[in-house]
Write an enzyme that holds these catalytic residues in place. Sequence first.
Site, PDB file in Angstrom:
ATOM      1  N   CYS A   1       0.845  -1.205   0.000  1.00 57.36           N
ATOM      2  CA  CYS A   1       0.000   0.000   0.000  1.00 57.36           C
ATOM      3  C   CYS A   1       0.881   1.257   0.000  1.00 57.36           C
ATOM      4  O   CYS A   1       1.662   1.452  -0.918  1.00 57.36           O
ATOM      5  CB  CYS A   1      -0.980  -0.039   1.166  1.00 57.36           C
TER       6      CYS A   1
ATOM      7  N   HIS B   1      -3.769  -4.727  -0.433  1.00 58.89           N
ATOM      8  CA  HIS B   1      -3.408  -5.387   0.815  1.00 58.89           C
ATOM      9  C   HIS B   1      -3.506  -6.901   0.605  1.00 58.89           C
ATOM     10  O   HIS B   1      -4.609  -7.450   0.632  1.00 58.89           O
ATOM     11  CB  HIS B   1      -4.357  -4.965   1.940  1.00 58.89           C
TER      12      HIS B   1
ATOM     13  N   GLU C   1      -2.858  -9.309   2.534  1.00 58.15           N
ATOM     14  CA  GLU C   1      -3.383 -10.001   3.723  1.00 58.15           C
ATOM     15  C   GLU C   1      -4.879  -9.814   3.885  1.00 58.15           C
ATOM     16  O   GLU C   1      -5.511 -10.493   4.703  1.00 58.15           O
ATOM     17  CB  GLU C   1      -2.644  -9.513   4.984  1.00 58.15           C
TER      18      GLU C   1
END
Length: 215
Positions: free
Chosen positions: A80, A191, A193
Amino acid sequence: MIIGVIDYGMGNLFSVEQALKRLNCEVVVSSDVQQLAATDALILPGVGAFPDAMKRLAETGLDQFIREQVDAKKPLLGICLGMQLLFEESEEVAPTKGFGFFKGSISKFSGVSESGEKYRVPHMGWNTLEFQTIPSWLENKELPESKYVYFVHSFYGANIDREQLVASADYFGVEVPGVVQSGSVCGMQFHPEKSGEFGVFLLQQWLNGVEVLAC
């Protein structure tokens, strides 16, 4: 394998740490350069404004540490804002120099397409990645059919080096660099995750690439 998550006070560290642990990594979350130097690879997360992040990194000496580690060919993943910091410069808030590992500048979405259609800024939600090149850590890997990842950002990499572009997403006609790679340095604008199965797949493959280098 030990992964160092760089803590400079501007990252969503918990979600990254937990994702790495679920992938059976030993994780060191720290701002201590000696601890981070002992890891196999580094992750630079980031949430907030580009100038604030670069200032924090400079104040802590982590900016010089990151440059030294990249010079030593240690794998680095920016996520990011962490990815954006790896470009040459940003126009966010005020013109600010970045690390310059990737060519290009960080620019704000205009909010109006070339056809005059207005669109929402930030670019927030799920979008599909289109792969332009395959980095070494994805070679001989079959990519899942669904390539959705989760974005939340108002600025994106513009005027990039096409040879450094791995994958991009289309947002109202804007080519948004989603994954970039240059040498040992990788960046993911989304992102991983928080991007479901495909995000975890990409993070796992990057980690596998790190493990190969560490052997």
